[in-house]
Design an enzyme around this catalytic site. Structure first.
Site, short mmCIF file in Angstrom:
data_model
loop_
_atom_site.label_atom_id
_atom_site.label_comp_id
_atom_site.label_asym_id
_atom_site.label_seq_id
_atom_site.Cartn_x
_atom_site.Cartn_y
_atom_site.Cartn_z
N LYS A 149 0.81 -1.22 0.00
CA LYS A 149 0.00 0.00 0.00
C LYS A 149 0.85 1.27 0.00
CE LYS A 149 -3.94 -2.17 2.32
NZ LYS A 149 -5.14 -2.30 1.54
N GLU A 233 -2.88 7.51 7.44
CA GLU A 233 -3.49 8.49 6.54
C GLU A 233 -4.72 9.11 7.19
OE1 GLU A 233 -4.17 5.99 3.08
OE2 GLU A 233 -6.21 5.55 3.71
N HIS A 268 -15.61 -3.43 7.33
CA HIS A 268 -14.81 -3.03 6.17
C HIS A 268 -14.91 -4.02 5.03
CE1 HIS A 268 -13.16 0.38 8.19
NE2 HIS A 268 -12.60 -0.34 9.12
N ARG A 326 -6.59 -8.33 -9.64
CA ARG A 326 -7.29 -9.60 -9.89
C ARG A 326 -8.71 -9.30 -10.28
NH1 ARG A 326 -10.54 -9.44 -5.24
NH2 ARG A 326 -9.48 -8.48 -3.49
P1 ADP Z 1 -13.16 -7.74 -3.04
O1 ADP Z 1 -12.23 -6.58 -2.90
O2 ADP Z 1 -13.18 -8.41 -4.37
O3 ADP Z 1 -14.50 -7.49 -2.50
P2 ADP Z 1 -12.15 -8.97 -0.70
O4 ADP Z 1 -11.11 -7.97 -0.38
O5 ADP Z 1 -13.33 -9.07 0.20
O6 ADP Z 1 -12.61 -8.87 -2.18
O7 ADP Z 1 -11.47 -10.40 -0.81
C1 ADP Z 1 -11.77 -11.26 -1.88
C2 ADP Z 1 -11.56 -12.66 -1.46
O8 ADP Z 1 -10.20 -12.79 -1.17
C3 ADP Z 1 -12.31 -13.04 -0.22
O9 ADP Z 1 -13.55 -13.61 -0.51
C4 ADP Z 1 -11.38 -14.01 0.44
O10 ADP Z 1 -11.62 -15.31 0.00
C5 ADP Z 1 -10.03 -13.58 -0.04
N1 ADP Z 1 -9.29 -12.79 0.93
C6 ADP Z 1 -9.22 -11.46 1.03
N2 ADP Z 1 -8.43 -11.08 2.00
C7 ADP Z 1 -7.98 -12.20 2.54
C8 ADP Z 1 -7.12 -12.50 3.62
N3 ADP Z 1 -6.58 -11.56 4.36
N4 ADP Z 1 -6.86 -13.78 3.92
C9 ADP Z 1 -7.43 -14.75 3.19
N5 ADP Z 1 -8.24 -14.55 2.17
C10 ADP Z 1 -8.52 -13.30 1.86
P1 ADP Z 2 -8.24 -3.71 2.17
O1 ADP Z 2 -6.98 -4.02 1.44
O2 ADP Z 2 -8.26 -4.35 3.50
O3 ADP Z 2 -9.44 -3.92 1.34
P2 ADP Z 2 -8.55 -0.86 1.77
O4 ADP Z 2 -7.40 0.08 1.84
O5 ADP Z 2 -9.06 -1.19 0.43
O6 ADP Z 2 -8.14 -2.17 2.54
O7 ADP Z 2 -9.73 -0.31 2.67
C1 ADP Z 2 -10.86 -1.10 2.99
C2 ADP Z 2 -12.02 -0.23 3.45
O8 ADP Z 2 -11.64 0.61 4.55
C3 ADP Z 2 -12.54 0.74 2.42
O9 ADP Z 2 -13.48 0.15 1.57
C4 ADP Z 2 -13.13 1.86 3.27
O10 ADP Z 2 -14.39 1.45 3.74
C5 ADP Z 2 -12.22 1.91 4.47
N1 ADP Z 2 -11.15 2.92 4.34
C6 ADP Z 2 -9.96 2.76 3.76
N2 ADP Z 2 -9.20 3.89 3.81
C7 ADP Z 2 -9.95 4.81 4.47
C8 ADP Z 2 -9.74 6.18 4.88
N3 ADP Z 2 -8.63 6.84 4.64
N4 ADP Z 2 -10.74 6.80 5.54
C9 ADP Z 2 -11.88 6.16 5.83
N5 ADP Z 2 -12.13 4.88 5.50
C10 ADP Z 2 -11.19 4.19 4.82
#
Ligand code: ADP
Ligand code: ADP
Ligand code: MG
Length: 707
Positions: A149, A233, A268, A326
């Site tokens: 990130k 952040e 989240h 992906r």
């Molecule tokens: P999207 O961003 O497509 O909604 P997610 O971030 O929820 O997807 O994750 C997609 C899939 O990846 C989940 O259904 C889960 O199977 C897998 N996944 C995501 N994060 C993890 C993790 N930390 N450990 C294991 N599997 C994960």
């Molecule tokens: P992950 O890899 O676990 O999916 P993301 O960085 O995509 O992590 O963040 C997941 C979720 O967390 C976002 O969909 C949003 O709801 C919340 N989020 C992320 N960054 C921020 C931020 N700076 N302020 C508020 N909410 C956030």
């Protein structure tokens, strides 16, 4: 003749389709990339996504090899192909080397990683390439860059893509990070740079909280990703999650296939995703698409990717959050509004074909295709903080599918939702001409969706579909929290429902009495010459341990198919009723209405579906039965609230603990939960140790008897 040529059912459409629509796309720069034709692929994933990828492969005559593990040996994806290999243990889907070996041995040319598991593992993608296999995904280098990130933000800033103000450098000194947080001003969000799935993320609302939250984010990050580097952040207080589906080919072309709003989240994690994003000004929309394309080009992207942005509702500004390298869970939403098969696009791009559509052509399609919404159907309990559930799907009835109603499911009735994996049962995707129509269709489809066995979020999503602010498009990531009262209220159960459940129980008890080895639910309270009279007790059920009011129902058969039913004070003198043993539907003619209710029993839980609503009731266990079952011991224990793995045990035998003191930290799928002491007391025994897998309801620690 090879098996792959035998299985080639339909002629390959890929190259032709690609050629047909690439007029405006350049295929020029430098030496042409090699074109590989994929006629046999291995799918390195499970559940609905493995089936979904397999379906597109089959449509194009591509042979599919599928993988499974011991707990998955009878699952739908494992059964979907004659070429199926057992990897063994639960976590073996992550065994990249074995998977590559199987792919080579099977003569596969490519591997599709689905989502999760190995899909964003750059080392795996690299090994595939080195083994001469096509990784159906982006180049490994792009995965590596975007998987971090901090690094991804540096690349984006250089490419002119806006990022949330914050610190994402190397210095990890806690005091330095706190100084940075002070500069950003609170609230701030601390995020694991290797994070995913909402893990390793903590909010510090004030300076006083910062160090504790930093500690907690780091510990979760280390546990989940083996790396505790974080970034800090600005925490956006009323954000929307808006993401853009991008695609790029080997020739430097990129397109944005519209955006998806995924703001309706819990923990989240997304539960509803839609496209287009409601009320997004057109200029912003075009800008966000352009920024997403720049982001893809900046990392030398190829294939399907999603650029996630956080949109600040207060200022209307958006910021790059991360890129998922992906196919996403929610890709069908984009397929509905573009009319494209994104898995087919992935295969074409991997084969070296240019993108099948130009940006202008994509936009024309989006303009014509209305609005799509996806609901993720999970085995989880919204009333208990959305904790995952598992177990056998005793009864499944799905809405009728059509061009506008699609179901991507990994399970059918009779399958087990395993506690070892993600508890998503299926995805229901609907399309309407307008957003209003799509929401109505989603609500109607959910009313036809019946699942008995594990607790699901179906009722909860129905409430979302009726929630006025959601209908108005006033979405934000805190929506569920803000609308808690409205979304978690439940209406009182009608007497007619209790009556019909009792009728089903009477029917079942009669059969049990006549031979089958069931335990009786009701108690006999009378005996007419040939007809039974019975009494049943039920409680409403929202979780494993709730003691709500007890509802008592008396049923007396008065003639063939006619019953007298007392529900509390209410008396139905004569109700004509019958039950269909195949479908479990009870049809009853009350004086004022006819009701058809499906009643399914799962041990001491009864699940009923009536007029599009699901009800869960419990048959309260008599005190003598609890004793007989040895449940007294459990009364003095702290139980696992869900199927889980023990991450840490914070106490030992002999410890004196206070109320709310942490006892055990457990993990279930993507969530870490601290189990706290329900009261003050002395620990007699720690039943489960670090690393143990526990079923829901297993004692974790036992308290000493109180004097
Ligand atoms: P999207 O961003 O497509 O909604 P997610 O971030 O929820 O997807 O994750 C997609 C899939 O990846 C989940 O259904 C889960 O199977 C897998 N996944 C995501 N994060 C993890 C993790 N930390 N450990 C294991 N599997 C994960
Ligand atoms: P992950 O890899 O676990 O999916 P993301 O960085 O995509 O992590 O963040 C997941 C979720 O967390 C976002 O969909 C949003 O709801 C919340 N989020 C992320 N960054 C921020 C931020 N700076 N302020 C508020 N909410 C956030
Ligand atoms: Mg994310």
């Amino acid at each position: 003749m090879t098996l792959s040529s035998l299985l080639r059912i339909t002629p390959r459409l890929a190259p032709a389709a690609a050629r047909r629509s690439t007029r405006a796309l350049s295929v020029s720069s430098g030496a042409p990339p090699t074109r590989t034709s994929l006629d046999s692929i291995l799918i390195a994933n499970r559940g609905e996504i493995a089936l979904r990828v397999g379906q597109t492969a089959a449509e194009h005559g591509i042979r599919v090899t599928t993988l499974y593990t011991d707990p998955d040996s009878r699952s739908q994806h494992a059964l979907s192909s004659p070429f199926a290999f057992n990897l063994g243990s639960v976590s073996a889907y992550l065994d990249g080397d074995r998977i590559i070996e199987i792919a080579k041995k099977e003569g596969c040319q490519g591997i599709h990683p689905g989502y999760g598991f190995l899909s964003e593992n750059s080392a795996f993608a690299r090994k595939c390439t080195e083994a001469g296999l096509v990784f159906i995904g982006p180049p490994w280098k792009a995965i590596e860059d975007m998987g971090d990130k901090s690094r991804s933000k540096e690349i984006m800033i250089a490419a002119g893509v806006p990022c949330v103000p914050g610190y994402h450098g190397q210095n990890q000194d806690p005091h330095f990070l706190e100084d940075e947080a002070d500069k950003i001003t609170y609230p701030v969000l601390i995020k694991a740079i290797k994070g995913g799935g909402g893990k390793g993320m903590r909010i510090a609302t004030t300076k006083a909280e910062f160090q504790a939250q930093l500690e907690s984010a780091k510990s979760e990050a280390l546990n989940s990703f083996g790396d505790d580097h974080v970034l800090v952040e600005k925490y956006i207080t009323t954000p929307r999650h808006i993401e853009v589906q991008v695609f790029a080919d080997k020739y430097g072309n990129s397109v944005a296939l519209g955006e998806r709003d995924c703001s309706i989240q819990r923990r989240h994690q997304k539960i509803l995703e839609e496209s287009p994003a409601p009320h997004l000004p057109d200029a912003t929309r075009k800008d966000i698409w352009a920024k997403a394309r720049s982001a893809a080009l900046a990392v030398g992207y190829e294939g399907a990717g999603t650029v996630e942005f956080i949109f600040d509702n207060d200022t209307g500004k958006f910021y790059f959050m991360e890129m998922n390298t992906r196919l996403q869970v929610e890709h069908p939403v984009t397929e509905m509004v573009t009319g494209q098969d994104l898995v087919h696009w992935q295969i074409m791009v991997s084969e070296g074909a240019p993108l099948p559509l130009t940006q202008e052509e994509v936009e024309e399609k989006i303009a014509r295709n209305g609005h799509a919404i996806e609901a993720r159907i999970y085995a989880e309990n919204p009333d208990q903080g959305f904790i995952p559930d598992s177990g056998r799907l005793l009864h499944v009835r799905t809405p009728k599918t059509s061009d506008d109603i699609r179901i991507d499911a990994g399970f059918v009735e009779g399958d087990d939702v395993s506690a070892h994996y993600d508890p998503m049962i299926s995805k229901l995707i609907v399309r309407g001409e307008t957003r209003e129509e799509a929401i109505l269709k989603l609500g109607a489809a959910l009313e036809q969706y019946e699942v008995a066995g594990p607790v699901t979020n179906i009722e909860f999503i129905k409430k979302l579909c009726r929630s006025p602010d959601f209908i108005a498009g006033a979405v934000e990531t805190g929506y569920i929290e803000k609308h808690r009262e409205e979304l978690f209220s439940s209406k009182a159960i009608d007497d007619e429902l209790f009556a019909q459940v009792a009728l089903a129980c009477l029917h079942r008890d009669m059969h049990a009495a006549s031979g089958a080895s069931h335990t009786l639910i009701g108690s006999e309270i009378g005996f007419a010459p040939s007809y039974q009279q019975r009494q049943f007790s039920f409680t409403e059920s929202t979780g494993p341990a709730d003691d709500g009011p007890i509802f008592t129902v008396r049923v007396q058969q008065i003639a063939d198919k006619f019953y007298r039913i007392e529900v509390g004070e209410r008396v139905f003198e004569s109700v004509e009723s019958q039950i269909d043993s195949d479908t479990n539907v009870v049809t009853s003619f009350f004086p004022h209405t006819r009701l058809d209710t499906t009643v399914v029993q799962d041990e001491d839980t009864i699940i009923a579906f009536q007029q599009g609503i699901q009800y869960r009731l419990k048959v309260p266990r008599a005190k003598w039965m609890e004793k007989a079952l040895g449940m007294k011991d459990i009364a003095n224990s702290v139980l696992a609230p869900m199927p889980c793995k023990v991450l840490r045990v914070e106490v030992q035998a002999g410890d004196e603990v206070e109320k709310d003191q942490p006892l055990v930290v457990i993990e279930s799928m993507k969530m870490e939960t601290v189990i706290r002491s329900p009261h003050r007391g002395i620990i007699a025994r720690v039943v489960h140790q670090k690393g143990d897998q526990c079923k829901s309801g297993t004692p974790l620690v036992e308290f000493a008897e109180e004097e």
